[in-house]
Design a protein around this motif. Structure first.
Motif, PDB file in Angstrom:
ATOM      1  N   ALA A 198       0.805  -1.219   0.000  1.00 18.45           N
ATOM      2  CA  ALA A 198       0.000   0.000   0.000  1.00 18.45           C
ATOM      3  C   ALA A 198       0.840   1.272   0.000  1.00 18.45           C
ATOM      4  N   GLN A 199       2.162   1.135  -0.070  1.00 18.85           N
ATOM      5  CA  GLN A 199       3.027   2.318  -0.079  1.00 18.85           C
ATOM      6  C   GLN A 199       2.971   3.035  -1.429  1.00 18.85           C
ATOM      7  N   THR A 200       3.262   4.335  -1.420  1.00 17.71           N
ATOM      8  CA  THR A 200       3.236   5.119  -2.656  1.00 17.71           C
ATOM      9  C   THR A 200       4.428   4.817  -3.547  1.00 17.71           C
ATOM     10  N   VAL A 201       5.512   4.301  -2.943  1.00 12.56           N
ATOM     11  CA  VAL A 201       6.695   3.892  -3.707  1.00 12.56           C
ATOM     12  C   VAL A 201       6.889   2.397  -3.515  1.00 12.56           C
ATOM     13  N   HIS A 202       7.139   1.695  -4.616  1.00 16.55           N
ATOM     14  CA  HIS A 202       7.369   0.262  -4.560  1.00 16.55           C
ATOM     15  C   HIS A 202       8.788  -0.057  -5.007  1.00 16.55           C
ATOM     16  N   PRO A 203       9.361  -1.119  -4.459  1.00 19.58           N
ATOM     17  CA  PRO A 203      10.696  -1.540  -4.897  1.00 19.58           C
ATOM     18  C   PRO A 203      10.639  -2.318  -6.206  1.00 19.58           C
ATOM     19  N   ALA A 204      11.736  -2.280  -6.928  1.00 17.59           N
ATOM     20  CA  ALA A 204      11.836  -3.138  -8.100  1.00 17.59           C
ATOM     21  C   ALA A 204      12.118  -4.577  -7.684  1.00 17.59           C
ATOM     22  N   CYS A 205      12.712  -4.722  -6.483  1.00 18.51           N
ATOM     23  CA  CYS A 205      13.077  -6.063  -6.012  1.00 18.51           C
ATOM     24  C   CYS A 205      12.827  -6.175  -4.513  1.00 18.51           C
ATOM     25  N   LEU A 206      12.253  -7.289  -4.100  1.00 18.25           N
ATOM     26  CA  LEU A 206      12.086  -7.635  -2.695  1.00 18.25           C
ATOM     27  C   LEU A 206      12.916  -8.880  -2.419  1.00 18.25           C
ATOM     28  N   ILE A 207      13.814  -8.782  -1.443  1.00 21.99           N
ATOM     29  CA  ILE A 207      14.655  -9.917  -1.060  1.00 21.99           C
ATOM     30  C   ILE A 207      14.250 -10.370   0.338  1.00 21.99           C
ATOM     31  N   ILE A 208      13.920 -11.639   0.468  1.00 21.28           N
ATOM     32  CA  ILE A 208      13.607 -12.231   1.762  1.00 21.28           C
ATOM     33  C   ILE A 208      14.715 -13.220   2.100  1.00 21.28           C
ATOM     34  N   VAL A 209      15.417 -12.961   3.199  1.00 17.30           N
ATOM     35  CA  VAL A 209      16.476 -13.866   3.654  1.00 17.30           C
ATOM     36  C   VAL A 209      15.927 -14.636   4.850  1.00 17.30           C
ATOM     37  N   ASN A 210      15.734 -15.933   4.663  1.00 19.80           N
ATOM     38  CA  ASN A 210      15.069 -16.775   5.669  1.00 19.80           C
ATOM     39  C   ASN A 210      16.115 -17.497   6.511  1.00 19.80           C
ATOM     40  N   GLY A 211      16.123 -17.177   7.822  1.00 29.00           N
ATOM     41  CA  GLY A 211      17.075 -17.813   8.726  1.00 29.00           C
ATOM     42  C   GLY A 211      16.679 -19.208   9.166  1.00 29.00           C
ATOM     43  N   ASP A 212      15.502 -19.678   8.746  1.00 23.60           N
ATOM     44  CA  ASP A 212      15.050 -21.033   9.085  1.00 23.60           C
ATOM     45  C   ASP A 212      14.495 -21.704   7.826  1.00 23.60           C
ATOM     46  N   PRO A 213      15.361 -21.959   6.842  1.00 24.11           N
ATOM     47  CA  PRO A 213      14.870 -22.476   5.561  1.00 24.11           C
ATOM     48  C   PRO A 213      14.358 -23.901   5.615  1.00 24.11           C
ATOM     49  N   ALA A 214      14.639 -24.617   6.724  1.00 23.36           N
ATOM     50  CA  ALA A 214      14.129 -25.992   6.835  1.00 23.36           C
ATOM     51  C   ALA A 214      12.610 -26.003   6.928  1.00 23.36           C
ATOM     52  N   SER A 215      12.043 -24.910   7.411  1.00 15.16           N
ATOM     53  CA  SER A 215      10.589 -24.802   7.471  1.00 15.16           C
ATOM     54  C   SER A 215      10.072 -24.186   6.176  1.00 15.16           C
ATOM     55  N   PRO A 216       9.053 -24.779   5.563  1.00  6.11           N
ATOM     56  CA  PRO A 216       8.548 -24.263   4.284  1.00  6.11           C
ATOM     57  C   PRO A 216       7.585 -23.091   4.428  1.00  6.11           C
ATOM     58  N   GLU A 217       7.253 -22.688   5.644  1.00  2.42           N
ATOM     59  CA  GLU A 217       6.151 -21.745   5.855  1.00  2.42           C
ATOM     60  C   GLU A 217       6.409 -20.379   5.218  1.00  2.42           C
TER      61      GLU A 217
ATOM     62  N   LEU B  37       0.970 -14.936  -1.942  1.00  2.42           N
ATOM     63  CA  LEU B  37       0.528 -13.547  -2.035  1.00  2.42           C
ATOM     64  C   LEU B  37       0.362 -13.120  -3.490  1.00  2.42           C
ATOM     65  N   GLU B  38      -0.489 -12.130  -3.687  1.00  3.41           N
ATOM     66  CA  GLU B  38      -0.614 -11.480  -4.987  1.00  3.41           C
ATOM     67  C   GLU B  38       0.071 -10.121  -4.892  1.00  3.41           C
ATOM     68  N   TYR B  39       1.103  -9.935  -5.698  1.00  2.00           N
ATOM     69  CA  TYR B  39       1.958  -8.761  -5.593  1.00  2.00           C
ATOM     70  C   TYR B  39       1.503  -7.660  -6.541  1.00  2.00           C
ATOM     71  N   PRO B  40       1.841  -6.421  -6.217  1.00  2.00           N
ATOM     72  CA  PRO B  40       1.596  -5.337  -7.172  1.00  2.00           C
ATOM     73  C   PRO B  40       2.432  -5.556  -8.437  1.00  2.00           C
ATOM     74  N   PRO B  41       2.045  -4.973  -9.560  1.00  2.00           N
ATOM     75  CA  PRO B  41       2.794  -5.170 -10.812  1.00  2.00           C
ATOM     76  C   PRO B  41       4.245  -4.726 -10.685  1.00  2.00           C
ATOM     77  N   GLY B  42       5.139  -5.504 -11.260  1.00  2.00           N
ATOM     78  CA  GLY B  42       6.534  -5.098 -11.369  1.00  2.00           C
ATOM     79  C   GLY B  42       7.459  -5.579 -10.281  1.00  2.00           C
ATOM     80  N   TRP B  43       6.926  -6.257  -9.263  1.00  2.00           N
ATOM     81  CA  TRP B  43       7.778  -6.710  -8.172  1.00  2.00           C
ATOM     82  C   TRP B  43       8.538  -7.983  -8.567  1.00  2.00           C
TER      83      TRP B  43
END
Length: 370
Positions: free
Chosen positions: A31-50, A58-64
């Motif tokens: 809902a922000q007025t400015v969106h990033p071109a890239c979102l990086i999620i670094v997961n410290g518990d990758p053994a869990s698929p959640e 999720l359904e992302y805004p266009p361009g993410w």
């Protein structure tokens, strides 16, 4: 309100076992007025698929573009390093904690605005105040109130804060908050708060990140990692704090990056002070006066903690006092280094292995305007 994509902007969120809070935050960012071109999620518990499953749902805004990095160490300073590596090619990197709420739709725009204004061309880092909605689960209100009752002159002496200007920081890591000027949306500081940090990528390099801090974080004593990172970047330009952006920290979960039990929390607080004192001068070794400040801080805090423990006669007070004493003694005797703390870990080699597993997720887009 229409949003626009900033092609230079990348957001990195380091997360650990908080898919529900991360989802709420991402919906706020949509809902922000400015969106990033890239979102990086670094997961410290990758053994869990959640976390990954939630991101794909999720359904992302266009361009993410959404990049998922499974971290092979669940410590925050190392995860931030992986995020920086994955953000190569972008001009501005914004780190967010994974449990923020962003109620104002222009908050992100206000944080990154200096990077679009030539008047701020020497700015390399921007942060914002965060507003807590309730008492932190991990704090003990009685212990904090006892420390608040200590004579202010004693507290200033312990913290080596006398003579420092608003926005400054002491040699043992105590921040002095700025006094906002009327009509000025930014104030200058010498530190950033880790919950919100926006960096100019050209001011960040391999040596901005420390294997020693990765190791300190790995043993759960890495308090102040945001202070270290921001001061390393701040050696290349000015740091600002936005006085108008709004970010909330609901405190709906206990911290994941450091311990919450009285003994371990006090131990981490004390030992981490040594690391901050070691690197206070950033490009120079600590001075004798810095070491004196560290000893003052240790002695003063140990005295206050033990007075409280003896007066209250409660187990958690004694545990806190003993933990701080043990951490302070270790801080005086052993410099925190990767060689001493994690001798079997090759941090940069581990980072290469983690980055080899990064994935660009296939995500669904919301139609523009929804």
């Amino acid at each position: 309100m229409e949003s626009r994509i900033d092609s230079r902007l990348c957001i990195c969120i380091c997360t650990y076992q908080r898919p529900h809070l991360l989802k709420q935050e991402l919906l706020d960012l949509f809902a922000q007025t400015v969106h990033p071109a890239c979102l990086i999620i670094v997961n410290g518990d990758p053994a869990s698929p959640e976390v990954r499953d939630m991101l794909c749902s999720l359904e992302y805004p266009p361009g993410w573009k959404v990049v998922y990095v499974p971290s092979n160490h669940g410590n925050l300073s190392y995860q931030r390093y992986l995020g920086w590596r994955a953000a190569a090619g972008y001009d501005v990197l914004v780190y967010f904690d994974d449990d923020l709420r962003v109620p104002k739709p222009d908050s992100l725009a206000q944080v990154i605005a200096p990077y679009q204004d030539m008047a701020y061309r020497d700015v390399v880092g921007v942060t914002a105040l965060t507003h807590a909605r309730g008492w932190n689960h991990f704090q003990d209100p009685e212990i904090v109130q006892d420390l608040d009752k200590a004579p202010r002159a004693l507290v200033r002496w312990m913290g080596a804060s006398s003579g420092l200007l608003p926005g400054d920081i002491s040699s043992v890591g105590n921040r002095i908050y700025p006094v906002p000027q009327s009509g000025d949306p930014y104030a200058e500081v010498r530190w950033l708060q880790g919950r919100v940090m926006a960096y100019r990528m050209q001011a960040m390099h391999e040596d901005t990140f420390s294997d020693d801090l990765f190791a300190l974080d790995e043993i759960r004593c890495g308090l102040g990692e945001d202070t270290y990172l921001s001061r390393q970047v701040g050696a290349h330009g000015r740091l600002l704090i936005s006085t108008t952006a709004r970010f909330d920290h609901p405190d709906e979960d206990t911290p994941k990056s450091y311990p919450v039990k009285a003994y371990k929390l006090a131990y981490a607080r004390a030992y981490s002070r040594r690391f901050l004192n070691d690197h206070y001068r950033v490009t120079e070794p600590p001075r004798l006066s810095d070491r004196f400040d560290l000893v003052k801080s240790y002695v003063g805090n140990m005295a206050l903690n033990w007075v409280s423990a003896l007066r209250k006669r409660k187990a958690r007070y004694t545990a806190y006092a003993w933990g701080y004493t043990r951490g302070a003694l270790r801080g005086l005797l052993q410099k925190p280094t990767a060689r001493a703390l994690t001798p079997t870990v090759n941090w940069r080699a581990d980072a290469e292995r983690a980055l080899a597993g990064r994935q660009t997720l296939s995500v669904r887009y919301r139609p523009a305007g929804e």
